[in-house]
Enzyme design. Structure first.
Site, PDB file in Angstrom:
ATOM      1  N   VAL A 173      29.278  -9.273  25.917  1.00 13.77           N
ATOM      2  CA  VAL A 173      27.845  -9.048  25.665  1.00 13.77           C
ATOM      3  C   VAL A 173      27.556  -9.199  24.180  1.00 13.77           C
ATOM      4  O   VAL A 173      28.402  -8.954  23.325  1.00 13.77           O
ATOM      5  CB  VAL A 173      27.374  -7.646  26.152  1.00 13.77           C
ATOM      6  CG1 VAL A 173      27.310  -7.602  27.667  1.00 13.77           C
ATOM      7  CG2 VAL A 173      28.245  -6.539  25.599  1.00 13.77           C
ATOM      8  N   TRP A 220      41.685  -2.626  27.287  1.00 16.23           N
ATOM      9  CA  TRP A 220      41.963  -2.448  28.716  1.00 16.23           C
ATOM     10  C   TRP A 220      43.453  -2.573  28.990  1.00 16.23           C
ATOM     11  O   TRP A 220      43.974  -3.670  29.166  1.00 16.23           O
ATOM     12  CB  TRP A 220      41.204  -3.509  29.528  1.00 16.23           C
ATOM     13  CG  TRP A 220      39.718  -3.408  29.402  1.00 16.23           C
ATOM     14  CD1 TRP A 220      38.906  -2.573  30.108  1.00 16.23           C
ATOM     15  CD2 TRP A 220      38.869  -4.149  28.515  1.00 16.23           C
ATOM     16  NE1 TRP A 220      37.604  -2.745  29.706  1.00 16.23           N
ATOM     17  CE2 TRP A 220      37.542  -3.706  28.737  1.00 16.23           C
ATOM     18  CE3 TRP A 220      39.089  -5.136  27.554  1.00 16.23           C
ATOM     19  CZ2 TRP A 220      36.457  -4.212  28.044  1.00 16.23           C
ATOM     20  CZ3 TRP A 220      38.012  -5.643  26.853  1.00 16.23           C
ATOM     21  CH2 TRP A 220      36.707  -5.179  27.109  1.00 16.23           C
ATOM     22  N   HIS A 232      38.305  -3.436  35.063  1.00 18.51           N
ATOM     23  CA  HIS A 232      36.888  -3.076  35.106  1.00 18.51           C
ATOM     24  C   HIS A 232      36.221  -3.914  36.194  1.00 18.51           C
ATOM     25  O   HIS A 232      36.872  -4.803  36.781  1.00 18.51           O
ATOM     26  CB  HIS A 232      36.196  -3.250  33.742  1.00 18.51           C
ATOM     27  CG  HIS A 232      36.410  -4.596  33.088  1.00 18.51           C
ATOM     28  ND1 HIS A 232      35.849  -4.957  31.895  1.00 18.51           N
ATOM     29  CD2 HIS A 232      37.137  -5.689  33.479  1.00 18.51           C
ATOM     30  CE1 HIS A 232      36.211  -6.185  31.561  1.00 18.51           C
ATOM     31  NE2 HIS A 232      36.988  -6.653  32.517  1.00 18.51           N
ATOM     32  N   ALA A 280      23.902  -6.896  31.113  1.00 17.79           N
ATOM     33  CA  ALA A 280      24.939  -6.340  31.976  1.00 17.79           C
ATOM     34  C   ALA A 280      25.216  -4.916  31.521  1.00 17.79           C
ATOM     35  O   ALA A 280      24.961  -4.559  30.366  1.00 17.79           O
ATOM     36  CB  ALA A 280      26.204  -7.181  31.887  1.00 17.79           C
ATOM     37  N   GLN A 299      34.041   2.137  38.905  1.00 20.29           N
ATOM     38  CA  GLN A 299      32.973   1.731  37.994  1.00 20.29           C
ATOM     39  C   GLN A 299      31.808   1.229  38.837  1.00 20.29           C
ATOM     40  O   GLN A 299      31.983   0.843  39.995  1.00 20.29           O
ATOM     41  CB  GLN A 299      33.433   0.589  37.074  1.00 20.29           C
ATOM     42  CG  GLN A 299      34.317   1.051  35.921  1.00 20.29           C
ATOM     43  CD  GLN A 299      34.467  -0.011  34.837  1.00 20.29           C
ATOM     44  OE1 GLN A 299      34.234  -1.204  35.064  1.00 20.29           O
ATOM     45  NE2 GLN A 299      34.870   0.429  33.654  1.00 20.29           N
ATOM     46  N   ARG A 325      43.943   1.153  35.375  1.00 18.93           N
ATOM     47  CA  ARG A 325      44.441   0.939  34.015  1.00 18.93           C
ATOM     48  C   ARG A 325      45.805   1.572  33.837  1.00 18.93           C
ATOM     49  O   ARG A 325      46.082   2.634  34.402  1.00 18.93           O
ATOM     50  CB  ARG A 325      43.460   1.504  32.980  1.00 18.93           C
ATOM     51  CG  ARG A 325      42.259   0.583  32.846  1.00 18.93           C
ATOM     52  CD  ARG A 325      41.323   0.964  31.745  1.00 18.93           C
ATOM     53  NE  ARG A 325      40.021   0.345  32.017  1.00 18.93           N
ATOM     54  CZ  ARG A 325      38.921   0.568  31.318  1.00 18.93           C
ATOM     55  NH1 ARG A 325      38.949   1.397  30.291  1.00 18.93           N
ATOM     56  NH2 ARG A 325      37.801  -0.038  31.629  1.00 18.93           N
TER      57      ARG A 325
HETATM   58  N1  PHE Z   1      33.380  -3.420  31.417  1.00 21.82           N
HETATM   59  C1  PHE Z   1      33.151  -2.501  30.333  1.00 21.82           C
HETATM   60  C2  PHE Z   1      34.244  -1.431  30.342  1.00 21.82           C
HETATM   61  O1  PHE Z   1      34.969  -1.344  31.276  1.00 21.82           O
HETATM   62  C3  PHE Z   1      31.785  -1.846  30.448  1.00 21.82           C
HETATM   63  C4  PHE Z   1      30.663  -2.822  30.264  1.00 21.82           C
HETATM   64  C5  PHE Z   1      30.148  -3.518  31.304  1.00 21.82           C
HETATM   65  C6  PHE Z   1      30.122  -3.014  28.982  1.00 21.82           C
HETATM   66  C7  PHE Z   1      29.097  -4.412  31.128  1.00 21.82           C
HETATM   67  C8  PHE Z   1      29.083  -3.872  28.796  1.00 21.82           C
HETATM   68  C9  PHE Z   1      28.568  -4.581  29.866  1.00 21.82           C
HETATM   69  O2  PHE Z   1      34.394  -0.691  29.397  1.00 21.82           O
END
Ligand code: PHE
Length: 348
Positions: free
Chosen positions: A262, A158, A179, A316, A219, A205
């Protein structure tokens, strides 16, 4: 010519002039009336010319009468001109009910807004609530509490726009959220399980833009936490979502992916809804289209917000609505969304 004769001609002329003026209803006829009666070669002028034969007293008498008639006719002319003009204006304000109406340019929702709402509706129909949070965020929420400590190589995923702000309370640096995942933490800090929530919002970003990358985009995040939630619940929920968004005959595929917050993590793909899996431009001949990242909430994250990770589990997911809109509508450049080109926006 005798005085009486001239006087008779004058009064006869006046009567005739006024009568004919009354019958006039267009400006062209009005103009030739002016030439006939008041013009340099008009009747009145001619009569006045004949006055030179008269003696002084008579000339004065007839002359003043003739001038009175002249100004009377001039006044009548200008009155008549005015009334013709008034009549024409009044005619213009009457409208023709048989003319087609003028079309009104209606406002419309931005394609991103439409897709975000569609995504939210799909999850709301499965019992999720909607939450929103700040776009300017603490490092703590955007990274640290999501199991991405300072100097962790995963931060490279990121590219971050930092906000130049020093906090006196010793809080972590400030940034534009990269995100919507920091809202997972904020929601869990503020509430107890069971949680079922989706979070639409803007992200940023530090990135060079091209056909598939924007420095600013949306998102939609999802989070479900409770007792006994399993990977199968996640698959079922996201499968249902894919069917609502992309059609009831969709297949889904999960493959291992890595996100620090995760465990296990996955990337979810659907079979291409254009070619039904046989390979085309949209799916780049693979038959599959990746639509989101997902996974089971990392126990470290649950513990970080004070949840008992032996009691609660959760999943998630996060997806990019512009990407989903691009797939759905066959848009080939993400930069079109925010360049404000009406030719593009009008199509939705
Ligand atoms: N936040 C992650 C991204 O921006 C996406 C994501 C969200 C992945 C929740 C797993 C669980 O790439």
């Amino acid at each position: 010519m005798s005085v009486d004769n001239i006087l008779n001609r004058l009064s006869e002329l006046k009567v005739r002039a006024l009568q004919s003026l009354n019958g006039i209803d267009d400006t062209e006829a009005l103009d030739s009336w002016r030439v006939d009666y008041l013009g340099r070669r008009g009747e009145l002028t001619q009569i006045l010319r004949g006055l030179s034969d008269l003696d002084n007293d008579d000339r004065r008498h007839v002359g003043s009468l003739a001038n009175n008639i002249k100004s009377e006719l001039e006044q009548s002319l200008s009155d008549h001109q005015q009334s013709l003009k008034d009549r024409e204006l009044a005619g213009r304000t009457q409208f023709d009910v048989t003319l087609p109406g003028r079309s009104i340019d209606m406002g419309r929702l931005h394609p991103t807004t439409q897709i975000v709402r569609e995504i939210c509706d799909a999850f709301v129909s499965m019992g999720f609530q909607i939450a929103e949070g700040p776009e300017v965020e603490w490092d703590r929420y955007n990274f640290e509490m999501l199991n991405i400590p300072k100097d962790h190589p995963a931060r490279d995923m990121w590219d971050t726009l930092w906000v130049d702000y020093k906090d006196n309370n010793g809080d972590t640096p400030m940034l534009l959220r990269t995100h919507t995942s920091p809202m997972q933490i904020r929601i869990m800090e503020d509430s107890e399980p069971p949680i079922r929530v989706i979070v639409p919002g803007k992200c940023y970003r530090y990135e060079a833009t091209d056909a598939t990358h924007e420095w600013h985009f949306y998102q939609v995040e999802g989070l479900a936490v409770g007792e006994g939630i399993t990977f199968a619940d996640m698959k079922g929920t996201l499968f249902e979502f894919a069917r609502i968004m992309f059609g009831s005959d969709r297949k889904v595929r999960f493959r291992v992916d890595y996100f620090p917050f995760v465990e296990p993590g996955a990337e979810m793909a659907i079979d291409c809804f254009v070619c039904k899996g046989s390979g085309c431009r949209v799916c780049k001949n693979s038959g599959w289209i990746e639509i989101m990242g997902a996974g089971m909430v990392n126990p470290k994250v649950l513990e970080g917000v004070g949840y008992d990770s032996s009691k609660y589990t959760g999943f998630a997911f996060g997806m990019g609505p512009e990407r989903i809109a691009m797939l759905k509508y066959g848009i080939d450049d993400i930069r079109l969304f925010y360049s404000n080109d009406m030719r593009f926006l009008r199509q939705f």
